[in-house]
Design a protein around this motif. Sequence first.
Motif, PDB file in Angstrom:
ATOM      1  N   PHE A 515       0.832  -1.205   0.000  1.00 36.73           N
ATOM      2  CA  PHE A 515       0.000   0.000   0.000  1.00 36.73           C
ATOM      3  C   PHE A 515       0.868   1.258   0.000  1.00 36.73           C
ATOM      4  N   LEU A 516       1.916   1.266   0.811  1.00 34.99           N
ATOM      5  CA  LEU A 516       2.788   2.439   0.869  1.00 34.99           C
ATOM      6  C   LEU A 516       3.551   2.630  -0.443  1.00 34.99           C
ATOM      7  N   GLU A 517       3.929   1.529  -1.073  1.00 35.24           N
ATOM      8  CA  GLU A 517       4.573   1.631  -2.388  1.00 35.24           C
ATOM      9  C   GLU A 517       3.626   2.275  -3.400  1.00 35.24           C
ATOM     10  N   ARG A 518       2.358   1.932  -3.315  1.00 36.12           N
ATOM     11  CA  ARG A 518       1.395   2.519  -4.249  1.00 36.12           C
ATOM     12  C   ARG A 518       1.256   4.021  -4.004  1.00 36.12           C
ATOM     13  N   LEU A 519       1.252   4.444  -2.738  1.00 34.85           N
ATOM     14  CA  LEU A 519       1.179   5.879  -2.456  1.00 34.85           C
ATOM     15  C   LEU A 519       2.365   6.605  -3.077  1.00 34.85           C
ATOM     16  N   GLN A 520       3.542   5.992  -3.016  1.00 33.71           N
ATOM     17  CA  GLN A 520       4.715   6.605  -3.641  1.00 33.71           C
ATOM     18  C   GLN A 520       4.529   6.694  -5.154  1.00 33.71           C
ATOM     19  N   GLN A 521       4.021   5.639  -5.758  1.00 38.09           N
ATOM     20  CA  GLN A 521       3.805   5.633  -7.208  1.00 38.09           C
ATOM     21  C   GLN A 521       2.784   6.686  -7.627  1.00 38.09           C
ATOM     22  N   LEU A 522       1.819   6.948  -6.744  1.00 36.17           N
ATOM     23  CA  LEU A 522       0.799   7.956  -7.047  1.00 36.17           C
ATOM     24  C   LEU A 522       1.304   9.373  -6.816  1.00 36.17           C
ATOM     25  N   GLY A 523       2.483   9.505  -6.221  1.00 36.88           N
ATOM     26  CA  GLY A 523       3.061  10.822  -5.993  1.00 36.88           C
ATOM     27  C   GLY A 523       2.540  11.530  -4.762  1.00 36.88           C
ATOM     28  N   VAL A 524       1.878  10.793  -3.853  1.00 39.61           N
ATOM     29  CA  VAL A 524       1.337  11.431  -2.653  1.00 39.61           C
ATOM     30  C   VAL A 524       2.056  10.978  -1.383  1.00 39.61           C
ATOM     31  N   GLY A 525       3.010  10.069  -1.520  1.00 40.35           N
ATOM     32  CA  GLY A 525       3.682   9.525  -0.343  1.00 40.35           C
ATOM     33  C   GLY A 525       4.378  10.576   0.494  1.00 40.35           C
ATOM     34  N   GLU A 526       5.037  11.536  -0.163  1.00 43.72           N
ATOM     35  CA  GLU A 526       5.795  12.547   0.577  1.00 43.72           C
ATOM     36  C   GLU A 526       4.894  13.579   1.240  1.00 43.72           C
ATOM     37  N   ASP A 527       3.626  13.637   0.822  1.00 41.08           N
ATOM     38  CA  ASP A 527       2.703  14.647   1.345  1.00 41.08           C
ATOM     39  C   ASP A 527       1.689  14.063   2.327  1.00 41.08           C
ATOM     40  N   THR A 528       1.859  12.799   2.702  1.00 42.37           N
ATOM     41  CA  THR A 528       0.831  12.121   3.495  1.00 42.37           C
ATOM     42  C   THR A 528       1.385  11.664   4.834  1.00 42.37           C
ATOM     43  N   LEU A 529       0.744  12.115   5.904  1.00 43.53           N
ATOM     44  CA  LEU A 529       1.061  11.650   7.250  1.00 43.53           C
ATOM     45  C   LEU A 529       0.364  10.319   7.483  1.00 43.53           C
ATOM     46  N   LEU A 530       1.099   9.341   8.001  1.00 42.84           N
ATOM     47  CA  LEU A 530       0.530   8.044   8.344  1.00 42.84           C
ATOM     48  C   LEU A 530       0.566   7.872   9.857  1.00 42.84           C
ATOM     49  N   VAL A 531      -0.576   7.524  10.430  1.00 42.80           N
ATOM     50  CA  VAL A 531      -0.677   7.205  11.852  1.00 42.80           C
ATOM     51  C   VAL A 531      -1.108   5.752  11.965  1.00 42.80           C
ATOM     52  N   ARG A 565       6.071  10.334   8.861  1.00 40.60           N
ATOM     53  CA  ARG A 565       6.248  11.063   7.617  1.00 40.60           C
ATOM     54  C   ARG A 565       7.611  11.726   7.678  1.00 40.60           C
ATOM     55  N   PRO A 566       8.662  11.058   7.144  1.00 41.90           N
ATOM     56  CA  PRO A 566      10.007  11.641   7.185  1.00 41.90           C
ATOM     57  C   PRO A 566      10.013  13.050   6.610  1.00 41.90           C
ATOM     58  N   GLY A 567      10.708  13.937   7.303  1.00 40.34           N
ATOM     59  CA  GLY A 567      10.753  15.331   6.900  1.00 40.34           C
ATOM     60  C   GLY A 567       9.674  16.173   7.538  1.00 40.34           C
ATOM     61  N   VAL A 568       8.675  15.517   8.106  1.00 36.26           N
ATOM     62  CA  VAL A 568       7.598  16.226   8.805  1.00 36.26           C
ATOM     63  C   VAL A 568       7.608  15.844  10.277  1.00 36.26           C
ATOM     64  N   VAL A 569       7.584  14.545  10.543  1.00 35.24           N
ATOM     65  CA  VAL A 569       7.583  14.034  11.910  1.00 35.24           C
ATOM     66  C   VAL A 569       8.986  13.527  12.238  1.00 35.24           C
ATOM     67  N   PRO A 570       9.582  13.967  13.341  1.00 32.32           N
ATOM     68  CA  PRO A 570      10.948  13.535  13.662  1.00 32.32           C
ATOM     69  C   PRO A 570      11.009  12.070  14.072  1.00 32.32           C
ATOM     70  N   ALA A 571      12.169  11.468  13.856  1.00 32.13           N
ATOM     71  CA  ALA A 571      12.421  10.107  14.331  1.00 32.13           C
ATOM     72  C   ALA A 571      12.795  10.186  15.804  1.00 32.13           C
ATOM     73  N   GLN A 572      11.922   9.678  16.663  1.00 30.14           N
ATOM     74  CA  GLN A 572      12.146   9.760  18.104  1.00 30.14           C
ATOM     75  C   GLN A 572      11.232   8.770  18.811  1.00 30.14           C
ATOM     76  N   ARG A 573      11.518   8.560  20.085  1.00 24.28           N
ATOM     77  CA  ARG A 573      10.682   7.702  20.919  1.00 24.28           C
ATOM     78  C   ARG A 573      10.196   8.517  22.111  1.00 24.28           C
ATOM     79  N   VAL A 574       8.902   8.429  22.386  1.00 23.90           N
ATOM     80  CA  VAL A 574       8.291   9.135  23.511  1.00 23.90           C
ATOM     81  C   VAL A 574       7.924   8.091  24.552  1.00 23.90           C
ATOM     82  N   ALA A 575       8.510   8.216  25.745  1.00 26.63           N
ATOM     83  CA  ALA A 575       8.351   7.170  26.755  1.00 26.63           C
ATOM     84  C   ALA A 575       7.113   7.350  27.617  1.00 26.63           C
ATOM     85  N   HIS A 576       6.639   8.579  27.779  1.00 29.08           N
ATOM     86  CA  HIS A 576       5.559   8.757  28.747  1.00 29.08           C
ATOM     87  C   HIS A 576       4.208   8.317  28.183  1.00 29.08           C
ATOM     88  N   THR A 577       3.252   8.179  29.072  1.00 29.66           N
ATOM     89  CA  THR A 577       1.951   7.602  28.749  1.00 29.66           C
ATOM     90  C   THR A 577       1.081   8.576  27.968  1.00 29.66           C
TER      91      THR A 577
END
Length: 734
Positions: A515-531, A565-577
């Motif tokens: 599914f994520l590969e298809r989003l890239q092929q459609l040209g929307v992968g870089e503009d889409t936040l995934l939760v 979403r690389p470039g939008v959301v940082p790579a990190q870990r949040v420990a608290h609840t």
Amino acid sequence: MQQDLLDIAHLADVDHHGLYVDFGTPARMKYTIGHWRTGWGSDGADGDETFTHATDASRVYFSMRQAGPVTMRVRMRPIGSRRLQVFVNNRSLPEGIQLAEGAEFRDYDIAIPADMIRAGENALLLRFGGTTRVGDENVSVAVSSIRFIPGTPTEGERFLAPDLAALVAQIDVGGTERRAIAVRAPTTVTYHLEVPQGGRLVLGVGGEGTVAGARARIVVQPEGGEAAEVYSAAVGNRWDDQNVDLTRFAGQVVRLELIAEGTGEGGRVAWSVPGIMVAPPQVAELRPVRNVVVLLIDTLRASKLRPFNPQSRVRTPVLERIAQEGTVFEAAQSQENWTKPSVASVLTGLTPSTHGAKTDAARVPDSAELVSEVFDGAGFATGSFLANGYVSDRFGFRQGWDHYVNYIRDNRSTEAEDVFREAGDFIEQHKDERFFVYIQTIDPHVPYDPPAEFLSMYDSRTDYAGQVRPRMTGELLERAKRNPPEVTFDASDRRRLEALHDGEISYHDRELGRFLERLQQLGVGEDTLLVITSDHGEEFNEHNSWGHGHSLYQELINVPLIFWRPGVVPAQRVAHTVSTMQISPTVLELAQVQGLRNAEGRALTPELRGEIPAGPQVAFSDFLDDRRAIRAGRWKLILRGHNPTMFDLQSDPGEQRELDMNRHPIAARYLRVLIGQYLGAIDRGNWLSADQRARTQLGTESIEIDPVLCAQLRELGYGCTEGTAPPSAVGQTD
């Protein structure tokens, strides 16, 4: 300021010639578990006297630092009864108390012998002889205050009730007026809180009026550690401003005591603008997101995934890459342990108690606003792809979608490849617009039927001849959960059950990658936040049951939560609840769309920026009207009725060892204070506040479950009764 202690003065324990419980105010909630099943009614006031109505059996939970005799001074007036029997820690005092006639409040001193009081938490039960109807309540008495005095009251003590209304005031010290906690010595004001990384205590200390002989001290004690005095000085008539380093207590739950000693000769000792401060961090700039996809993988507990449990055997290379590149919330809790109420909280930002979709037949009321409606109103193309029958139009989930499909209701394939394909088709049709897509896949849910190649990853046996068969697991688990069980599983059966479930997770991961590969092929992968998240987990006999919808242990309510979403959301870990109720407010804020009208969940954007959010970092979970739970970092408390069970998730992540709360008094009190305030709050979106005048009120709605819908739900392993179902959880057995 990370935490303004004046704003939470109602959460502090106040000891002035004994621990003082101020009824009729928010300060009493921490002693009565809020409004939760302890026999207390409404709060009121008669002039300056505040009170709470007590029923014929009312409970109070109070802590004593030492065992020993106590005089309990109860200020009350009779309404429906003049007879009182007192029970402490499940033991009755030998004699009852007869209340005086009349409509006035009076003090009653009740001696409790030393062998009935223990160090730590004590349980008090006030049992009265009858009630009178007052409005819509059955009332025995009105209680204004209870004071727990060690030993016997001191003759001629200079007692001035430390009512909440007088505890915080504008105080002039040396010609400078400040807002402060103001008390007459001797008084100890005790907070229980978690110290953040880099935390510092800032406050001023001073005396109003004549305070000769008074001394101020600050003592901090972490759970399981030694007490440390961090400030001590004579109180003067000028503000003594302090900035106390609490670094050594970072990440720990502590007891923070503000102690005013001596007599003070009638003046007041004041602690001005006390608070916990942290240095402003270097924060990441969050670029607005164009599109949002929320993927909820039904029945996926966090511990099945290596980003949350490195020892997991389950192979999910796509999810693992996403976790490495995104923000991982390590301690996300779902609001409920089964689909309907949990998903309703995800999509509305409301607690189950507010949206009301908690039972088989209940539906999300039309007055509740779904996140889809907000995105739709902002001009987004909105699409939902739902593979669970409880998340359907019949239960109020149709609102705000341009495209809506429920694969169970339409009797269509629920396989991840089919759901992702149709979601991709919708995105392709709307790739030139802004879009919000909600996908709920269901592969890890019963009936567990992964492709053979994925089953063989975890159980390659070809000679297994036990009772577990693909497509039949739903009925098996339902029968295994009954009391007494109609089905039992041996080790071989359990191995096959978990292999089927784990195989579904790995199969789903492959389809997510496509599914994520298809989003890239459609040209929307870089503009889409995934939760990515889940509604609940699945139990495999860790606590003597199977499946879900029956407990509040971590295997059912600790779920994955990743923003990617690389470039939008940082790579990190949040420990608290955190809570999954916070997802919708967060994605709306990231998309720069006006928020939900009545959301009770706070957006997680501070965490995504790398900030430490204000206030305690906790999450609450419900199970119908039977159980409530709070998680605060490593500590967790489950209430079943008024009976508590406490766990240390750091040393016991599987919750196999119930803690003796009196051996962990600081952490136990911290949990008690917070869950009491939460369960006493009317405004759950502002639950920590003492001001609880407003609330979100939604009408409750239910449907009649028709035979077709009931059959579809049974296919998923849910117990179902045609017609309007009784208020019990799907699959509930206890």
